[in-house]
Design a protein around this motif. Sequence first.
Motif: not given
Length: 323
Positions: A244-245, A250, A271
Amino acid sequence: MEIKSIISEIKQKVNTAGGLKAVYFVACGGSQAAIYPAKYLMQSEAKNIATAIYNSNEFVHSTPAALNEQTVCIICSLNATPETVEAVKVANKAGAITIAMTGSPDTLMAQNGQYKVIYSNGDNQVYSQANQALALKLGFEILHQFEDYQNYEVAMAAYDQIDDIVTSAKENLLPKAQRFAQDFKDDEIFYVLGSGPLFGTAYTMACCHFMEMQWKHAVVLNSGEYFHGPFETTDKSLPFVLLKSLGRTRPMDERVETFLNQYAERFIVIDAEEVGLNEIDPTVAEFFNSVVMIPVERYFVYQMSLIRNHSMDDRRYMWKVAY
């Protein structure tokens, strides 16, 4: 020669030739994934400089026609993979300026590149000086010197935070990594998803850490592409890893997470915010996703290797047979 000086000298050369037209990134395997963040930075922030990334062997066999003295090729290989060394030679022959990124000043990469950048590697790797960090620094320096990039100083300051972020993340996430290793050690296939600055990291986890180093099948997917076919395979037993960017993409990862929460059961989310990337100034944090996440996701797979008693260094074919 320092990166700032390298780009300064290159600027003089390309300005004489008519200006910088393009920056190409060339590598294969984990090296290509490591330089992907710099390509993402250039495609996101450069106003007048084109960019592309190539597999080394494809670059050799299908060399871009635009390659000339107005192009810079950043080419990366730790120990001088033959096709990557050949890519340096091809770029040199075409008149391009080559920057060889490699793990030692004695490699054929270093010997053939017009400029060389030696990066930290091995068991005691310094992540702020690793290949992904220094490729990114080359990108920031190009943007700064050629286009007066406004967030340059903030980006340079972030390098002082990288090592502490990774160290703290490993300490804080060890219980989660160990649970992942225990819960997923017997699975034979994984879907690894990421977007934007973490797509290259997803590639690394799938192709290098699961497939190469643990002999596990893995599928790498862009979070946006998941909903255009692959999500039909989702069920309660299929394992997923979602990287998870932090940044503009996002919401793409959050969309995947929402779907997995509803239709899957066996998944883990790593994350970038949980890792500590939000400690970096938000104007540039997005571009450091991979720099902090590659060592962290590898750490998760490493915990699996310990439980399975399958060393991350074991190979069946690589460096052992003709290929």
